[in-house]
Design an enzyme around this catalytic site. Structure first.
Site, short mmCIF file in Angstrom:
data_model
loop_
_atom_site.label_atom_id
_atom_site.label_comp_id
_atom_site.label_asym_id
_atom_site.label_seq_id
_atom_site.Cartn_x
_atom_site.Cartn_y
_atom_site.Cartn_z
N HIS A 1 -3.43 4.55 4.67
CA HIS A 1 -4.55 3.55 5.03
C HIS A 1 -5.92 4.15 4.17
O HIS A 1 -6.35 3.46 3.46
CB HIS A 1 -4.66 3.24 6.18
CG HIS A 1 -6.08 2.32 6.63
ND1 HIS A 1 -6.09 1.05 6.47
CD2 HIS A 1 -7.22 2.59 7.07
CE1 HIS A 1 -7.31 0.67 6.71
NE2 HIS A 1 -8.01 1.50 7.27
N ARG B 1 0.91 -1.15 0.10
CA ARG B 1 -0.07 -0.06 0.02
C ARG B 1 0.92 1.18 0.03
O ARG B 1 1.60 1.57 1.02
CB ARG B 1 -0.72 -0.07 1.39
CG ARG B 1 -1.99 1.12 1.33
CD ARG B 1 -2.61 0.98 2.78
NE ARG B 1 -1.83 1.88 3.55
CZ ARG B 1 -1.34 1.62 4.83
NH1 ARG B 1 -1.82 0.94 5.59
NH2 ARG B 1 -0.76 2.67 5.41
N TYR C 1 4.28 5.79 10.99
CA TYR C 1 4.70 4.41 11.84
C TYR C 1 5.48 3.59 10.62
O TYR C 1 5.83 2.64 10.88
CB TYR C 1 3.41 3.50 11.92
CG TYR C 1 2.28 3.48 10.87
CD1 TYR C 1 2.51 2.93 9.72
CD2 TYR C 1 1.21 4.51 10.75
CE1 TYR C 1 1.51 2.80 8.68
CE2 TYR C 1 0.34 4.61 9.93
CZ TYR C 1 0.43 3.54 8.74
OH TYR C 1 -0.45 3.69 7.76
C1 LIG Z 1 -14.26 -5.83 12.26
C2 LIG Z 1 -13.52 -4.34 12.37
N1 LIG Z 1 -12.46 -4.33 13.07
C3 LIG Z 1 -11.71 -3.21 12.96
C4 LIG Z 1 -11.85 -2.36 11.85
C5 LIG Z 1 -11.15 -1.17 11.90
N2 LIG Z 1 -10.12 -1.33 10.74
C6 LIG Z 1 -10.56 -0.58 9.43
S1 LIG Z 1 -9.51 -1.06 8.22
C7 LIG Z 1 -8.40 -2.04 9.48
C8 LIG Z 1 -7.22 -2.61 9.00
C9 LIG Z 1 -7.45 -3.60 7.94
O1 LIG Z 1 -6.27 -4.33 7.35
P1 LIG Z 1 -6.07 -5.19 6.20
O2 LIG Z 1 -7.05 -6.22 6.38
O3 LIG Z 1 -4.63 -5.71 6.29
O4 LIG Z 1 -6.54 -4.60 5.08
P2 LIG Z 1 -6.12 -3.09 4.47
O5 LIG Z 1 -6.61 -2.21 4.82
O6 LIG Z 1 -4.53 -2.99 4.51
O7 LIG Z 1 -6.37 -3.08 2.82
C10 LIG Z 1 -8.94 -2.01 10.74
C11 LIG Z 1 -8.36 -2.55 12.03
C12 LIG Z 1 -13.13 -2.53 11.08
N3 LIG Z 1 -13.30 -1.68 10.23
N4 LIG Z 1 -13.78 -3.60 11.39
#
Ligand SMILES: Cc1ncc(C[n+]2csc(CCOP(=O)(O)OP(=O)(O)O)c2C)c(N)n1
Length: 362
Positions: free
Chosen positions: A260, A256, A269
């Site tokens: 985010h 990425r 970070y």
């Molecule tokens: C069930 C849940 N827990 C926490 C969140 C908050 N949250 C949003 S995105 C994220 C990180 C997700 O990372 P990843 O699965 O690696 O996907 P990426 O964003 O890198 O595409 C978190 C913890 C959420 N949206 N849903």
């Protein structure tokens, strides 16, 4: 113990040279000049969609945007492996996949502007809307796939999720159920190295794909910045699902490059040095080098790509700015299929609140 992971499958090196890997290259042996150019064009358009939406958020036209910068090959390569009748259950980041599945570009930002509860009609492109609940789409995909399997439909269901999502209970349940019931699901993990500020090495001390092996699901790691390799390995998994072979897992190793979401500041970070390493693996530059090496690059093609990207970007921008604000009462629609007393009470309270606020203003 024999380790089935040696290295991620790669068919094109960062300098644009083909890798001598006959076994996997055979999966894309039909991909000729036109398809190669189309893959390049779609990646450029995906990047443009992202750049336009990010700019619109910075200009106050969108509430939020989850950038896809750097993940174009993983999105476009996998989307090209799917058939129109296959079904996609995505996360929030797959605008490039939606584009490849034929979405109207004017709808991509609807949800992110708060203009509606959704972006597009899923039935139009066989793809769900952006989903914020991390990992939930794994269960939805597995349920849909299992039902399709019972119906005798010969389709694949592909679900996109991040490296962080693999730590969710929902994903564990989805993998377990899909394996036990041979659901035709392709679990496509976008390992972009980060789950917001959590690096993948903390997320999982073993390669993510090994989590699938624990369920008896075959999996592969692929260079997610190599569009041809992603196409090859997703095709293999899709073919397996479509012909009754059950679930598979594809771990695309990508990065990425941006934040985010537009609400995040990654400089807090991670290092600039890390970003530079991945800049050198840019998926679009790699494909351009391949096209140049194979004499498929000329100014007409360059112009065609620019025109297409300008057209899509322009359409997205104009449609976003033109979207009317929704009636606030719409907040209470689509919660239940039939009217529910609690929702009706809340609807009334909110209407009273709005009327009071209007009275205070006038
Ligand atoms: C069930 C849940 N827990 C926490 C969140 C908050 N949250 C949003 S995105 C994220 C990180 C997700 O990372 P990843 O699965 O690696 O996907 P990426 O964003 O890198 O595409 C978190 C913890 C959420 N949206 N849903």
């Amino acid at each position: 113990m024999a380790d089935p992971i040696t290295y991620p499958v790669q068919l094109v090196q960062p300098d644009g040279r083909r890798v001598l890997d006959r076994e996997h290259a055979a999966l894309v042996s039909d991909v000729g000049p036109d398809r190669l150019r189309q893959l390049y064009e779609d990646m450029v358009v995906a990047r443009r969609i992202d750049a336009e939406a990010t700019a619109l958020q910075r200009q106050g036209q969108l509430g939020l945007w989850p950038p896809l910068l750097g993940q174009e090959a993983a999105q476009v390569g996998s989307a090209h492996a799917l058939h129109a009748d296959d079904y996609v259950f995505c996360s929030y980041r797959e605008a490039g996949v939606a584009y490849c599945r034929g979405v109207d570009p004017g709808r991509i930002t609807r949800l992110w502007r708060g203009a509606a509860h959704y972006c597009w009609d899923p039935a139009d492109i066989n793809m769900t809307n952006p989903a914020i609940v991390v990992g939930a789409q794994g269960l939805h995909a597995t349920g849909y796939a299992y039902a399709a399997h019972l119906d005798g439909a010969e389709i694949a269901v592909l679900t996109y999720f991040g490296d962080g999502a693999t730590s969710q209970g929902d994903m564990a349940e989805a993998l377990g159920f899909a394996a036990s019931w041979s659901a035709p699901v392709v679990f496509f993990c976008m390992n972009n190295q980060w789950a917001i500020s959590e690096p993948v090495r903390v997320q999982s001390p073993t390669p993510i794909v090994r989590r699938a092996y624990g369920y008896g699901i075959p999996g592969v790691q692929v260079d997610g910045n190599d569009v041809l390799a992603v196409l090859a390995m997703t095709r293999q998994a899709v073919a397996r699902a479509r012909t009754g072979g059950g679930p598979s897992f594809v771990e695309a190793i990508t990065y990425r490059m941006g934040p985010h979401t537009t609400a995040d500041d990654p400089t807090r970070y991670r290092s600039a040095a890390e970003n530079e390493v991945w800049q050198r693996r840019d998926p679009i530059d790699r494909m351009k080098r391949l096209l140049e090496r194979e004499d498929l690059w000329d100014s007409d093609f360059e112009l065609r790509v620019r025109d297409r990207s300008d057209a899509v970007g322009g359409l997205l921008r104009a449609a976003t700015i033109d979207m009317p604000d929704p009636d606030p009462a719409q907040l209470f629609e689509h919660v239940y299929t039939t009217r529910h007393p609690l929702i009706e009470e809340e609807r009334r309270q909110y209407a009273d609140y709005l009327a009071d606020a209007e009275g205070v203003r006038s």
